[in-house]
Scaffold this active site. Structure first.
Site, mmCIF file in Angstrom:
data_model
loop_
_atom_site.group_PDB
_atom_site.id
_atom_site.type_symbol
_atom_site.label_atom_id
_atom_site.label_comp_id
_atom_site.label_asym_id
_atom_site.label_seq_id
_atom_site.Cartn_x
_atom_site.Cartn_y
_atom_site.Cartn_z
ATOM 1 N N HIS A 1 0.813 -1.013 0.004
ATOM 2 C CA HIS A 1 0.062 -0.015 0.076
ATOM 3 C C HIS A 1 0.631 1.268 -0.034
ATOM 4 O O HIS A 1 0.275 2.337 -0.332
ATOM 5 C CB HIS A 1 -0.818 0.157 1.263
ATOM 6 C CG HIS A 1 -0.210 0.165 2.553
ATOM 7 N ND1 HIS A 1 0.046 -0.749 3.454
ATOM 8 C CD2 HIS A 1 -0.004 1.385 3.217
ATOM 9 C CE1 HIS A 1 0.296 -0.343 4.552
ATOM 10 N NE2 HIS A 1 0.465 0.787 4.333
ATOM 11 N N ASP B 1 -0.203 -7.570 0.923
ATOM 12 C CA ASP B 1 0.179 -6.052 1.165
ATOM 13 C C ASP B 1 1.867 -6.135 1.421
ATOM 14 O O ASP B 1 2.339 -5.314 2.198
ATOM 15 C CB ASP B 1 -0.573 -5.624 2.347
ATOM 16 C CG ASP B 1 -0.407 -4.355 2.671
ATOM 17 O OD1 ASP B 1 -0.070 -3.490 1.760
ATOM 18 O OD2 ASP B 1 -0.250 -3.711 3.745
ATOM 19 N N ASN C 1 5.600 4.385 9.413
ATOM 20 C CA ASN C 1 6.353 3.239 9.924
ATOM 21 C C ASN C 1 5.942 1.809 8.726
ATOM 22 O O ASN C 1 6.753 1.095 9.012
ATOM 23 C CB ASN C 1 5.645 2.886 11.197
ATOM 24 C CG ASN C 1 6.616 3.337 12.361
ATOM 25 O OD1 ASN C 1 6.078 4.288 13.071
ATOM 26 N ND2 ASN C 1 7.833 3.093 12.279
ATOM 27 N N SER C 2 4.857 2.174 7.955
ATOM 28 C CA SER C 2 4.387 1.124 6.973
ATOM 29 C C SER C 2 5.861 0.520 6.273
ATOM 30 O O SER C 2 6.352 1.385 5.538
ATOM 31 C CB SER C 2 3.479 1.545 6.100
ATOM 32 O OG SER C 2 2.090 1.347 6.796
ATOM 33 N N LEU D 1 -4.348 -25.907 0.585
ATOM 34 C CA LEU D 1 -4.751 -27.476 0.995
ATOM 35 C C LEU D 1 -5.863 -27.972 0.331
ATOM 36 O O LEU D 1 -6.082 -29.257 0.345
ATOM 37 C CB LEU D 1 -4.943 -27.272 2.514
ATOM 38 C CG LEU D 1 -5.174 -28.366 3.259
ATOM 39 C CD1 LEU D 1 -4.143 -29.568 2.977
ATOM 40 C CD2 LEU D 1 -5.395 -28.339 4.842
#
Length: 491
Positions: A135, A165, A240-241, A297
């Protein structure tokens, strides 16, 4: 609750309010991404580093001197590998005043608007491979990376993976080896472990905050399709992302991605994507892959609640109940049966469907994955092959003609195409992958992700059958699924 991406200039809730058929639904439009660049071939390239260490000898401070110990040695070792990521794109402003005719009468030409995004990133390979959040760079046209030593580099996207993300960037540093962060094995991470969050909040360079691991395996956040977050109380703020969450060994525990916040500031509840998922995405990028192959799975599952445990005669709630198996998928071929309770995947306990999906998806394709199951009151271990969901060759078809779906690009639903589109992999039919906004389908209200499963009472199995059904009829009763709801629409 409000979960917010922690970048600086592009802050939005992760939880979207979706209306039903009556009120409409959230429209999804194709995302503009920077050009994807495959890594250059060559031998002797720097490799991803993984800290191979057993469980730490954990001990609480026993005297005041130990409480006053400093994190400075860890910070000095890891901070050179944390970078700023600047991204921007130009938004064209349109209006009638741009027309030369109107400018003759005093109209002004609108100025293009520049949209910027600021986040953090982590160098994971010495040749310039950097991981950040998707993002942070979503839809951006130019990217710049600023190292801890203040040098600036143009960056290119090696791989963008919106489903986790995560995005992998590449900068060119010929003849130089950059400082890197090794991946930590989060299977050894425990609640209460000390961690440091390093990033660039609010555009400030190299900020370090400390805290502990508050919780593990957070799947209820719902921020991406493979939510399995590490929760921490280390202060994480906007900007901080994409930054690093590191342990006391200097290993990368996760990529800071999101915060819980009412007003955009840190409330001491932050979330990081675990290093296992980060490493899988980075490995795909450096091997030249254009998309991440996530093993599947092939089981539909439900959490064993206290009520369900009582009905099954279990002493306590544990594991995940298998309610349905996809024919000939990995789970069924491994011997998994309906009614089995999966207790652990690859040695890690699981408590819900999200945990099983995450643990299986982070395995390398081709690996044998041990599953501990409970069947008829007895524990046993079976092994499933980590493999991609079947039906990986989509058949996109653009529909045209005098009918309600004209202008829609449709794809046959298979487990592979459904997983890629974020739809139910057990669903059958055809889904709308894209829409020509000038076409009939878009104008009458069809949306990207809509699933068409019947036409005039006949089940639709593939895109070619749907095309024939639309062109050969003059009236249509269409079975349509949207956001878990089903309706029959007459045209």
């Amino acid at each position: 609750m409000k979960f917010t991406r922690s970048d600086l200039l592009k802050v939005s809730p992760f939880v979207a309010l979706i209306a039903g058929f009556a009120g409409g639904a959230l429209a999804l439009s194709p995302m503009q991404q920077p050009e994807q660049v495959a890594p250059p071939p060559g031998q002797g390239e720097p490799q991803l580093q993984l800290i191979q260490a057993g469980p730490l000898a954990r001990q609480a401070p026993s005297n005041q001197g130990q409480v006053q110990l400093s994190f400075a040695p860890v910070v000095a070792r890891v901070s050179p590998a944390v970078v700023n990521v600047y991204a921007e794109r130009v938004i064209a402003q349109r209006g009638m005043t741009a027309d030369p005719f109107f400018r003759r009468f005093g109209g002004t030409v609108p100025q293009d608007r520049i949209e910027r995004s600021l986040g953090s990133g982590v160098i994971v390979r010495a040749d310039g491979i950097i991981v950040t959040n998707y993002h942070v760079i979503e839809g951006m046209q130019s990217l710049k990376v600023v190292l801890a030593d203040r040098r600036e580099f143009d960056a290119q996207v090696a791989l963008a993976d919106p489903r986790t993300d995560l995005a992998v960037l590449r900068i060119s540093v010929p003849g130089e080896r950059l400082p890197t962060l090794p991946f930590s094995d989060t299977h050894n991470t425990q609640v209460g472990d000390l961690v440091l969050a390093i990033g660039n909040p609010f555009g400030l360079s190299q900020t370090v905050t400390s805290g502990i691991v508050s919780a593990l395996a957070r799947t209820e956040v719902g921020a991406n399709d493979y939510a399995f977050f590490i929760q921490t109380d280390a202060a994480i703020n906007m900007g901080n992302s994409g930054g690093a969450l590191v342990d006391m060994q200097g290993g990368l525990v996760g990529i800071n991605s999101m915060i819980y916040s009412q007003g955009g500031g840190s409330n001491g509840i932050g979330f990081a994507i675990p290093s296992e998922m980060v490493r899988r995405v980075v490995e795909t990028a450096v091997s030249g892959g254009s998309s991440v192959v996530r093993p599947w799975l092939g089981a539909r599952m439900q959490t064993v609640t206290a009520e369900l445990a009582r009905s099954l005669g279990l002493p306590r709630p544990e594991g995940v109940l298998v309610s349905e198996l996809y024919p000939r998928a990995a789970g069924e071929r491994a011997g998994l049966q309906r009614g089995d309770i999966i207790l652990s995947v690859a040695g890690t306990e699981v408590h819900d469907d999200g945990g099983v999906r995450y643990q299986f998806a982070t395995q390398r394709p081709g690996a044998r994955v041990p599953l501990v199951i409970l069947r008829n009151g007895q524990q046993r271990t079976i092994s499933a092959n980590a493999e991609a969901p079947p039906g990986g060759r989509p058949d996109p078809r653009v529909l045209s003609g005098n009918h309600p779906l004209s202008g829609a690009q449709v794809v046959t639903l298979t487990p592979a195409t459904a997983e890629t589109a974020g739809l139910d992999p057990f669903a059958t039919g055809v889904f709308i992958q894209a829409l020509d906004q000038r076409g009939v389908a878009a104008r009458i209200g069809f949306r990207q992700g809509d699933i068409i499963d019947t036409i005039n009472g006949q089940p639709i199995r593939d895109a070619a059958q749907l095309d024939r059904a639309m062109t050969q009829n003059r009236s249509w009763v269409m079975g349509v699924q949207r956001n878990g709801q089903h309706a029959e629409i007459r045209f």
